[in-house]
Design a protein around this motif. Structure first.
Motif, PDB file in Angstrom:
ATOM      1  N   UNK A  60      12.482  -1.549 -10.561  1.00 16.89           N
ATOM      2  CA  UNK A  60      11.135  -1.426 -11.117  1.00 16.89           C
ATOM      3  C   UNK A  60      10.190  -2.398 -10.425  1.00 16.89           C
ATOM      4  N   UNK A  61      10.687  -3.592 -10.100  1.00 18.81           N
ATOM      5  CA  UNK A  61       9.838  -4.576  -9.421  1.00 18.81           C
ATOM      6  C   UNK A  61       9.371  -4.056  -8.067  1.00 18.81           C
ATOM      7  N   UNK A  62      10.288  -3.482  -7.279  1.00 25.33           N
ATOM      8  CA  UNK A  62       9.813  -3.014  -5.968  1.00 25.33           C
ATOM      9  C   UNK A  62       9.100  -1.666  -6.056  1.00 25.33           C
ATOM     10  N   UNK A  63       9.339  -0.895  -7.121  1.00 19.57           N
ATOM     11  CA  UNK A  63       8.556   0.330  -7.297  1.00 19.57           C
ATOM     12  C   UNK A  63       7.113  -0.005  -7.688  1.00 19.57           C
ATOM     13  N   UNK A  64       6.901  -1.115  -8.370  1.00 20.95           N
ATOM     14  CA  UNK A  64       5.525  -1.554  -8.653  1.00 20.95           C
ATOM     15  C   UNK A  64       4.775  -1.768  -7.339  1.00 20.95           C
ATOM     16  N   UNK A  65       5.437  -2.411  -6.389  1.00 19.52           N
ATOM     17  CA  UNK A  65       4.815  -2.659  -5.090  1.00 19.52           C
ATOM     18  C   UNK A  65       4.545  -1.347  -4.355  1.00 19.52           C
ATOM     19  N   UNK A  66       5.503  -0.416  -4.413  1.00 28.60           N
ATOM     20  CA  UNK A  66       5.343   0.843  -3.688  1.00 28.60           C
ATOM     21  C   UNK A  66       4.327   1.763  -4.351  1.00 28.60           C
ATOM     22  N   UNK A  67       4.259   1.720  -5.676  1.00 25.69           N
ATOM     23  CA  UNK A  67       3.337   2.596  -6.386  1.00 25.69           C
ATOM     24  C   UNK A  67       1.904   2.112  -6.353  1.00 25.69           C
ATOM     25  N   UNK A  68       1.720   0.794  -6.337  1.00 29.64           N
ATOM     26  CA  UNK A  68       0.378   0.219  -6.349  1.00 29.64           C
ATOM     27  C   UNK A  68       0.306  -0.884  -5.293  1.00 29.64           C
ATOM     28  N   UNK A  69       0.341  -0.501  -4.003  1.00 24.76           N
ATOM     29  CA  UNK A  69       0.477  -1.497  -2.926  1.00 24.76           C
ATOM     30  C   UNK A  69      -0.696  -2.458  -2.809  1.00 24.76           C
ATOM     31  N   UNK A  70      -1.869  -2.075  -3.293  1.00 28.22           N
ATOM     32  CA  UNK A  70      -3.040  -2.939  -3.178  1.00 28.22           C
ATOM     33  C   UNK A  70      -3.327  -3.707  -4.464  1.00 28.22           C
ATOM     34  N   UNK A  71      -2.542  -3.459  -5.516  1.00 27.75           N
ATOM     35  CA  UNK A  71      -2.787  -4.122  -6.801  1.00 27.75           C
ATOM     36  C   UNK A  71      -2.198  -5.526  -6.798  1.00 27.75           C
ATOM     37  N   UNK A  72      -2.616  -6.326  -7.757  1.00 29.95           N
ATOM     38  CA  UNK A  72      -2.047  -7.662  -7.957  1.00 29.95           C
ATOM     39  C   UNK A  72      -1.248  -7.659  -9.258  1.00 29.95           C
ATOM     40  N   UNK A  73      -0.166  -8.418  -9.248  1.00 32.98           N
ATOM     41  CA  UNK A  73       0.741  -8.464 -10.399  1.00 32.98           C
ATOM     42  C   UNK A  73       0.922  -9.919 -10.847  1.00 32.98           C
ATOM     43  N   UNK A  74      -0.186 -10.494 -11.308  1.00 34.50           N
ATOM     44  CA  UNK A  74      -0.151 -11.902 -11.716  1.00 34.50           C
ATOM     45  C   UNK A  74       0.798 -12.131 -12.884  1.00 34.50           C
ATOM     46  N   UNK A  90       6.123 -11.361  -2.405  1.00 35.85           N
ATOM     47  CA  UNK A  90       6.432 -11.837  -1.065  1.00 35.85           C
ATOM     48  C   UNK A  90       7.199 -10.743  -0.312  1.00 35.85           C
ATOM     49  N   UNK A  91       6.804 -10.418   0.934  1.00 30.23           N
ATOM     50  CA  UNK A  91       7.480  -9.329   1.678  1.00 30.23           C
ATOM     51  C   UNK A  91       8.982  -9.553   1.838  1.00 30.23           C
ATOM     52  N   UNK A  92       9.415 -10.807   2.087  1.00 26.53           N
ATOM     53  CA  UNK A  92      10.856 -11.059   2.215  1.00 26.53           C
ATOM     54  C   UNK A  92      11.568 -10.860   0.885  1.00 26.53           C
ATOM     55  N   UNK A  93      10.893 -11.222  -0.195  1.00 24.27           N
ATOM     56  CA  UNK A  93      11.504 -11.022  -1.515  1.00 24.27           C
ATOM     57  C   UNK A  93      11.617  -9.528  -1.819  1.00 24.27           C
ATOM     58  N   UNK A  94      10.664  -8.729  -1.339  1.00 21.06           N
ATOM     59  CA  UNK A  94      10.750  -7.276  -1.502  1.00 21.06           C
ATOM     60  C   UNK A  94      12.042  -6.756  -0.873  1.00 21.06           C
ATOM     61  N   UNK A  95      12.342  -7.209   0.354  1.00 21.63           N
ATOM     62  CA  UNK A  95      13.577  -6.789   1.018  1.00 21.63           C
ATOM     63  C   UNK A  95      14.800  -7.260   0.238  1.00 21.63           C
ATOM     64  N   UNK A 494       7.461  -2.445   3.055  1.00 22.71           N
ATOM     65  CA  UNK A 494       6.818  -3.195   1.973  1.00 22.71           C
ATOM     66  C   UNK A 494       5.439  -2.629   1.676  1.00 22.71           C
ATOM     67  N   UNK A 495       4.706  -2.258   2.712  1.00 18.53           N
ATOM     68  CA  UNK A 495       3.350  -1.740   2.546  1.00 18.53           C
ATOM     69  C   UNK A 495       3.043  -0.802   3.708  1.00 18.53           C
ATOM     70  N   UNK A 496       2.649   0.414   3.375  1.00 19.88           N
ATOM     71  CA  UNK A 496       2.387   1.406   4.421  1.00 19.88           C
ATOM     72  C   UNK A 496       0.893   1.710   4.561  1.00 19.88           C
ATOM     73  N   UNK A 497       0.066   1.020   3.804  1.00 14.99           N
ATOM     74  CA  UNK A 497      -1.350   1.384   3.777  1.00 14.99           C
ATOM     75  C   UNK A 497      -2.036   1.181   5.123  1.00 14.99           C
ATOM     76  N   UNK A 498      -1.410   0.424   6.017  1.00 18.26           N
ATOM     77  CA  UNK A 498      -1.974   0.266   7.349  1.00 18.26           C
ATOM     78  C   UNK A 498      -1.756   1.472   8.241  1.00 18.26           C
ATOM     79  N   UNK A 499      -0.926   2.423   7.792  1.00  9.73           N
ATOM     80  CA  UNK A 499      -0.666   3.647   8.563  1.00  9.73           C
ATOM     81  C   UNK A 499      -1.489   4.780   7.954  1.00  9.73           C
TER      82      UNK A 499
END
Length: 608
Positions: A60-74, A90-95, A494-499
Motif C-alpha cells: 500500500x505504501x508504494x502504491x500510494x507513490x504510484x497512484x499519486x506520484x506528485x502528491x505529498x504524504x506528510x 525516498x526513491x531508495x526506500x521505494x525500491x 519510482x516516478x514515471x511522470x517525466x516520460x
C-alpha cells in the motif's frame, strides 16, 4: 512380517510413546515449544497472517507513490521517519518496499504460511498417523522460521534501511555493500534471514516426506490418499531439491560481499574506480536463483491445488473428476518445473536455440495445469453445490488460475516475453496466477478446516463479504495492469511522470492504487472474523461438512495423538460422494464395503 503386523506394531509403539511422554504439560510445553503437529501448524498460520498484513501494508505504501506520484504524504512521516522527505517517499526506500513486499509474500506467507500450516496440520490427520515422523524436528522447523522472521523484521528498522535490490536480489547491486544504502546491512540481514528460512523449510520437507511414506495407517495405500496429501508430498520433494540451490547462491553472494571473491562480479566500476573483481558472472546468480525460483512458483501453488481439490469435491457432493489424472498432473508439474527456469532469462542474451528449448518446455507445462482446471470444472459440473465461504474461495482460485495462466502462455513465448519483460504485464501475470490464486487457496483452507483447528465455526456472512470484496478488488487491481503493461509501462519505476508517453496512464494508476487499498482494507474483515471466531464462534460438530477424510473421524478438538483409541483403518478412496444406492451422500474412508452393499460397484469389496 506382514503389513498388518507393521501397522499394529506402529500403533502400539505410539500408544506406549503417548503413555510415556505425553505427561501433564505446562504452558510452554503445550503451546510454545510443542511437539504436536496441530499446534505447530497454528504457529505457522499465525506467523503467516502476521506477515501477510506486513507485506500488504508495504504494498500500500508504494502504491500510494504510484497512484499519486506528485502528491505529498506528510502523514507518513511519523511512521517512516527519514524515509519521507518533504512529504515524498525516498526513491531508495521505494525500491526497498518493493523488495521486502515480494520477499515476505513469496517466502514468508505463501511458502511458510501456506505449506507450513496445512502440511503440518493435515498430513498426520489425513493419513491416519499420531503425529509427524519427528516431532522435535517439526518444532525446530518452526522456531528456525521464527528466528528468520525476527531477522527479516528487524531489517525494516535499521538506519540504512532494508534490502533494496528487488526480491530476486540480483548482483551486482546485492553483491556490493557500497552500491546503495539498501545494499548494506539490510541486504546482509536479508541473506542471513533467507539462509535460516531455507534450513527451516528443509527440516519441514524431510519430515513431511518421511511421514507420508512411513506412517500411513492400515489400508491407506498411495492411491487412497486425498489429493491434499499428494500435493503436500510433492511440494516437499520440490523444496528439498530446489531450496539448497538458493542456499548455495546466498552463500556465494555472502562470500562476494564479505570475503572478496568474484563468483558474481566482474569488471565493475563505482564512481569511476575499477574494482578488483574479475571472472564472475551475474548471470550465474540468475541461473541459481531461478532454478529455485520457478519450482518455488509451484511450491506456492501446489498446496493450494490440493486444498481446492478437497474443498470442491466436498462441496460439490461429487467424486473428484479424474483422480489419477490429477495425481499425474501434479507429478508432471513437479518434473517440468525443474526444466523451465530460464524463461525468466530470455533477455539475458542467451543463445536463441536454448531460448526456444525453454520456450517449448514452458508451453508444455501448461498441459498438466490445464488438466487440473478441466477436472475442477468437470467436478463442479452438475454438482449439488454448497456455496460455503471455502467453496467460494476455491471457485475464485480456479477463476484466477485460468486468468493468470492464459497470460503465462503469452509470456512463455520468448518473442513476446522480450517485448513485455519488466513491464506491468509480468506483474499482473504472476500476481494473478501465483499470488492471488495461492491466497485464495489458503483462505479456502482456513475456512474449511477452521472447525478442526479451533473447534468453532467462522461466520459465513462475514466470509462472503470478505470473499466478494477480495475477489472484485483483485481483478480491479491486476486486469488494468495487463493493459498498461502491453503499452510498455515499466515496473519498479519510482516516478514515471517525466516520460510524456506514460502520463496518459496517470488516472489508471490512481484507479489501481485505490482498488489495492480497498482490497487490503477488506482483509481486516477476515482478521476480525478469524480472531472473533477462535473465542466466540459457533461450536462445531465433529464433521460439519460431511467429509470423507480421516481428520473428521477424530474428536472435535483432537489431543496430541489425534485418535484417543486405535488408529482408523481405511477401506476406500476419499471421494465417495453421492454414490448411487448409498443411504447418505457421503461415505467416510473408514466405512467397510461390507456395510454398503447397496452402493458397492462390482470390484469393490473388503480386502484383508
Amino acid at each position: 512380517m506382514s503389513s498388518t503386523d507393521i501397522s499394529i506394531n506402529r500403533d502400539v509403539h505410539h500408544v506406549h510413546e503417548e503413555h510415556d511422554h505425553h505427561h501433564d504439560q505446562n504452558f510452554f510445553e503445550k503451546y510454545i515449544f510443542s511437539l504436536d503437529h496441530k499446534v505447530i501448524a497454528k504457529q505457522f498460520l499465525f506467523m503467516g497472517v502476521f506477515w501477510a498484513f506486513i507485506g500488504g501494508f508495504l504494498s500500500i505504501l508504494f502504491r500510494l507513490q504510484l497512484g499519486w506520484p506528485e502528491a505529498t504524504f506528510s502523514f507518513l512521516e511519523p511512521i517512516l521517519g527519514g524515509w519521507v522527505e518533504n512529504g515524498k517517499l525516498n526513491p531508495e526506500f521505494y525500491l526497498a518496499l518493493v523488495t521486502m513486499h515480494g520477499t515476505i509474500m513469496v517466502f514468508f506467507v505463501l511458502t511458510a504460511g501456506l505449506s507450513g500450516t496445512f502440511s503440518n496440520f493435515l498430513i498426520p490427520l489425513q493419513i491416519g498417523a499420531r503425529d509427524m515422523a519427528s516431532g522435535f524436528m517439526n518444532m525446530l522447523s518452526f522456531w528456525i522460521f521464527f528466528l528468520a522472521s525476527i531477522v527479516m523484521f528487524c531489517s525494516l528498522f535499521i538506519e540504512t534501511g532494508p534490502a533494496a535490490g528487488g526480491w530476486t536480489v540480483y548482483p551486482p547491486l546485492s553483491a556490493l555493500p557500497e552500491a546503495i544504502q539498501g545494499s548494506g546491512d539490510g541486504m546482509s540481514m536479508w541473506l542471513i534471514s533467507m539462509a535460516l528460512f531455507i534450513v527451516s523449510q528443509l527440516l519441514g520437507g524431510v519430515n513431511y516426506i518421511t511421514t507420508v511414506i512411513n506412517l500411513r495407517t492400515k489400508g491407506m495405500s498411495m492411491t487412497k490418499l486425498p489429493l491434499t496429501i499428494w500435493a503436500f508430498f510433492l511440494t516437499a520433494i520440490l523444496g528439498l531439491l530446489a531450496f539448497p540451490v538458493l542456499f548455495s547462491a546466498a552463500l556465494l553472494l555472502i562470500f562476494d560481499r564479505s570475503f572478496g571473491t568474484s563468483f558474481f562480479l566482474s569488471d565493475i566500476y563505482i564512481a569511476g574506480q575499477a574494482l578488483t573483481n574479475t571472472g564472475g558472472s551475474p548471470i550465474l546468480f540468475q541461473h541459481l536463483f531461478w532454478f529455485l525460483g520457478h519450482p518455488e512458483v509451484y511450491i506456492v501453488i501446489m498446496p493450494a491445488f490440493g486444498i481446492v481439490s478437497e474443498v470442491i469435491a466436498t462441496n460439490s457432493r461429487k467424486p473428484i473428476f479424474g483422480y489419477r489424472a490429477m495425481i499425474g498432473s501434479l507429478i508432471g508439474i513437479s518434473v517440468l518445473s525443474f526444466v523451465v527456469w530460464a524463461h525468466h532469462m530470455f533477455v539475458t542474451g542467451m543463445n536463441p536455440f536454448l531460448g526456444s528449448v525453454f520456450m517449448f518446455l514452458t508451453l508444455i507445462i501448461a498441459v498438466p495445469s490445464a488438466v487440473k482446471v478441466f477436472n475442477y470444472i468437470a467436478t463442479l459440473w452438475r454438482g449439488n453445490i454448497r456455496f460455503t465461504t471455502a467453496m467460494m474461495f476455491a471457485i475464485g482460485f480456479v477463476s484466477l488460475f485460468i486468468s493468470g495462466g492464459l497470460t503465462g502462455i503469452i509470456l512463455g513465448n520468448s518473442a513476446l516475453d522480450i517485448q513485455l519483460h519488466d513491464t506491468y504485464f509480468v506483474v499482473a501475470h504472476f500476481h494473478l496466477v501465483m499470488g492471488a490464486a495461492a491466497f485464495f487457496g489458503m483462505f479456502a483452507g482456513v475456512y474449511h478446516w477452521f472447525p478442526k483447528m479451533f473447534g468453532r465455526m467462522m461466520d459465513e456472512k462475514l466470509g462472503f463479504v470478505h470473499f466478494w470484496f477480495t475477489f472484485i478488488s483483485v481483478y480491479l487491481v491486476f486486469m488494468p495492469m495487463h493493459y498498461i503493461g502491453i503499452a510498455g509501462f515499466p515496473r519498479r519505476y519510482y516516478n514515471w511522470t517525466g516520460f510524456e508517453a506514460f502520463n496518459i496512464f496517470t488516472d489508471l494508476n490512481t484507479f489501481i492504487s485505490a482498488a489495492a487499498i480497498f482490497g487490503f482494507t477488506a482483509q481486516f474483515v477476515f482478521l476480525f472474523n478469524f480472531i472473533y471466531s477462535i473465542f466466540r464462534g459457533r461450536r462445531a460438530s465433529a464433521n460439519p461438512w460431511h467429509s470423507n477424510t480421516l481428520e473428521w473421524t477424530t474428536p472435535v478438538l483432537p489431543g496430541h495423538g489425534n485418535w484417543p483409541g486405535p488408529l482408523p483403518v481405511v477401506y476406500r478412496w476419499p471421494y465417495d460422494y453421492s454414490k448411487p444406492g448409498a443411504e447418505e451422500d457421503y461415505i467416510p474412508q473408514t466405512v467397510p464395503f461390507s456395510q454398503t452393499q447397496s452402493s458397492n460397484l462390482p470390484n469393490e469389496r473388503d480386502v484383508e
